[in-house]
Design a protein around this motif. Sequence first.
Motif, PDB file in Angstrom:
ATOM      1  N   VAL A  43       0.830  -1.206   0.000  1.00  0.00           N
ATOM      2  CA  VAL A  43       0.000   0.000   0.000  1.00  0.00           C
ATOM      3  C   VAL A  43       0.868   1.261   0.000  1.00  0.00           C
ATOM      4  N   PHE A  44       1.927   1.290   0.806  1.00  0.00           N
ATOM      5  CA  PHE A  44       2.772   2.476   0.924  1.00  0.00           C
ATOM      6  C   PHE A  44       3.921   2.500  -0.079  1.00  0.00           C
ATOM      7  N   SER A  45       4.018   1.524  -0.944  1.00  0.00           N
ATOM      8  CA  SER A  45       5.178   1.421  -1.833  1.00  0.00           C
ATOM      9  C   SER A  45       5.342   2.632  -2.735  1.00  0.00           C
ATOM     10  N   GLU A  46       4.292   3.141  -3.305  1.00  0.00           N
ATOM     11  CA  GLU A  46       4.405   4.297  -4.196  1.00  0.00           C
ATOM     12  C   GLU A  46       4.893   5.520  -3.434  1.00  0.00           C
ATOM     13  N   ALA A  47       4.432   5.704  -2.207  1.00  0.00           N
ATOM     14  CA  ALA A  47       4.884   6.825  -1.389  1.00  0.00           C
ATOM     15  C   ALA A  47       6.344   6.656  -0.979  1.00  0.00           C
ATOM     16  N   LEU A  48       6.810   5.410  -0.897  1.00  0.00           N
ATOM     17  CA  LEU A  48       8.201   5.136  -0.538  1.00  0.00           C
ATOM     18  C   LEU A  48       9.133   5.171  -1.745  1.00  0.00           C
ATOM     19  N   GLY A  49       8.585   5.337  -2.945  1.00  0.00           N
ATOM     20  CA  GLY A  49       9.405   5.410  -4.155  1.00  0.00           C
ATOM     21  C   GLY A  49       9.590   4.083  -4.848  1.00  0.00           C
ATOM     22  N   ILE A  50       8.824   3.096  -4.485  1.00  0.00           N
ATOM     23  CA  ILE A  50       8.891   1.782  -5.117  1.00  0.00           C
ATOM     24  C   ILE A  50       7.770   1.701  -6.144  1.00  0.00           C
ATOM     25  N   PRO A  51       8.088   1.446  -7.409  1.00  0.00           N
ATOM     26  CA  PRO A  51       7.023   1.367  -8.413  1.00  0.00           C
ATOM     27  C   PRO A  51       6.022   0.268  -8.075  1.00  0.00           C
ATOM     28  N   LEU A  64      -6.869   4.393   5.393  1.00  0.00           N
ATOM     29  CA  LEU A  64      -7.206   3.390   6.402  1.00  0.00           C
ATOM     30  C   LEU A  64      -5.982   2.872   7.135  1.00  0.00           C
ATOM     31  N   MET A  65      -4.801   3.026   6.533  1.00  0.00           N
ATOM     32  CA  MET A  65      -3.562   2.491   7.090  1.00  0.00           C
ATOM     33  C   MET A  65      -2.781   3.505   7.918  1.00  0.00           C
ATOM     34  N   TRP A  66      -3.158   4.785   7.921  1.00  0.00           N
ATOM     35  CA  TRP A  66      -2.369   5.802   8.611  1.00  0.00           C
ATOM     36  C   TRP A  66      -2.242   5.528  10.099  1.00  0.00           C
ATOM     37  N   ASP A  67      -3.272   4.996  10.709  1.00  0.00           N
ATOM     38  CA  ASP A  67      -3.241   4.778  12.159  1.00  0.00           C
ATOM     39  C   ASP A  67      -2.122   3.822  12.571  1.00  0.00           C
ATOM     40  N   ASP A  68      -1.822   2.842  11.749  1.00  0.00           N
ATOM     41  CA  ASP A  68      -0.800   1.844  12.079  1.00  0.00           C
ATOM     42  C   ASP A  68       0.553   2.140  11.449  1.00  0.00           C
ATOM     43  N   PHE A  69       0.691   3.267  10.780  1.00  0.00           N
ATOM     44  CA  PHE A  69       1.931   3.553  10.060  1.00  0.00           C
ATOM     45  C   PHE A  69       3.138   3.630  10.989  1.00  0.00           C
ATOM     46  N   HIS A  70       2.980   4.277  12.140  1.00  0.00           N
ATOM     47  CA  HIS A  70       4.103   4.426  13.070  1.00  0.00           C
ATOM     48  C   HIS A  70       4.606   3.060  13.542  1.00  0.00           C
ATOM     49  N   ASP A  71       3.706   2.206  13.977  1.00  0.00           N
ATOM     50  CA  ASP A  71       4.117   0.865  14.432  1.00  0.00           C
ATOM     51  C   ASP A  71       4.774   0.083  13.303  1.00  0.00           C
ATOM     52  N   TRP A  72       4.240   0.235  12.096  1.00  0.00           N
ATOM     53  CA  TRP A  72       4.785  -0.500  10.956  1.00  0.00           C
ATOM     54  C   TRP A  72       6.216  -0.081  10.648  1.00  0.00           C
ATOM     55  N   HIS A  73       6.481   1.225  10.548  1.00  0.00           N
ATOM     56  CA  HIS A  73       7.843   1.623  10.173  1.00  0.00           C
ATOM     57  C   HIS A  73       8.832   1.333  11.289  1.00  0.00           C
ATOM     58  N   ARG A  75       8.622  -1.423  13.214  1.00  0.00           N
ATOM     59  CA  ARG A  75       8.875  -2.858  13.068  1.00  0.00           C
ATOM     60  C   ARG A  75       9.804  -3.138  11.893  1.00  0.00           C
ATOM     61  N   MET A  76       9.737  -2.288  10.869  1.00  0.00           N
ATOM     62  CA  MET A  76      10.575  -2.490   9.694  1.00  0.00           C
ATOM     63  C   MET A  76      11.998  -1.974   9.914  1.00  0.00           C
ATOM     64  N   GLY A  77      12.277  -1.435  11.092  1.00  0.00           N
ATOM     65  CA  GLY A  77      13.635  -1.004  11.424  1.00  0.00           C
ATOM     66  C   GLY A  77      13.927   0.436  11.055  1.00  0.00           C
ATOM     67  N   MET A  78      12.917   1.229  10.778  1.00  0.00           N
ATOM     68  CA  MET A  78      13.108   2.642  10.459  1.00  0.00           C
ATOM     69  C   MET A  78      12.769   3.457  11.702  1.00  0.00           C
ATOM     70  N   PRO A  79      13.771   4.106  12.320  1.00  0.00           N
ATOM     71  CA  PRO A  79      13.494   4.833  13.561  1.00  0.00           C
ATOM     72  C   PRO A  79      12.590   6.050  13.368  1.00  0.00           C
ATOM     73  N   HIS A  80      12.608   6.648  12.181  1.00  0.00           N
ATOM     74  CA  HIS A  80      11.766   7.803  11.872  1.00  0.00           C
ATOM     75  C   HIS A  80      10.970   7.507  10.612  1.00  0.00           C
ATOM     76  N   SER A  81       9.951   8.279  10.397  1.00  0.00           N
ATOM     77  CA  SER A  81       9.104   8.084   9.231  1.00  0.00           C
ATOM     78  C   SER A  81       9.929   8.231   7.948  1.00  0.00           C
ATOM     79  N   PRO A  82       9.844   7.291   7.023  1.00  0.00           N
ATOM     80  CA  PRO A  82      10.600   7.382   5.783  1.00  0.00           C
ATOM     81  C   PRO A  82       9.983   8.364   4.786  1.00  0.00           C
ATOM     82  N   LEU A  83       8.822   8.853   5.085  1.00  0.00           N
ATOM     83  CA  LEU A  83       8.130   9.767   4.181  1.00  0.00           C
ATOM     84  C   LEU A  83       8.306  11.202   4.673  1.00  0.00           C
ATOM     85  N   ASP A  84       8.686  12.098   3.758  1.00  0.00           N
ATOM     86  CA  ASP A  84       8.906  13.487   4.125  1.00  0.00           C
ATOM     87  C   ASP A  84       7.630  14.195   4.562  1.00  0.00           C
TER      88      ASP A  84
END
Length: 89
Positions: A43-51, A64-73, A75-84
């Motif tokens: 779902v977030f791939s286009e926003a992350l720059g992945i075609p 619908l996914m914004w509420d869980d975005f913080h927990d997701w990133h 868990r994926m090992g990104m300490p801060h949001s990867p989206l500007d």
Amino acid sequence: MTGQQTSRWQAIAQGLAEYYRAPYRQLLARAARDRDDLFRLLVFSEALGIPNPATPYTLELMPLMWDDFHDWHRRMGMPHSPLDHIRCC
């Protein structure tokens, strides 16, 4: 069978089902979380720059996914949001 016998058999069946499911509950929960994380990546791939060829369909799911975005990133090992344009931390 009477009602009491039926309820007794149902209780035994539920107890056996719980007995056999209990060792796998954590494994199944982890598999479901991994599946959900992969779906969020899609779902977030286009926003992350992945075609993503399914972008027109997944864009509808982003709100619908914004509420869980913080927990997701996290868990994926990104300490801060990867989206500007999204600051959740």
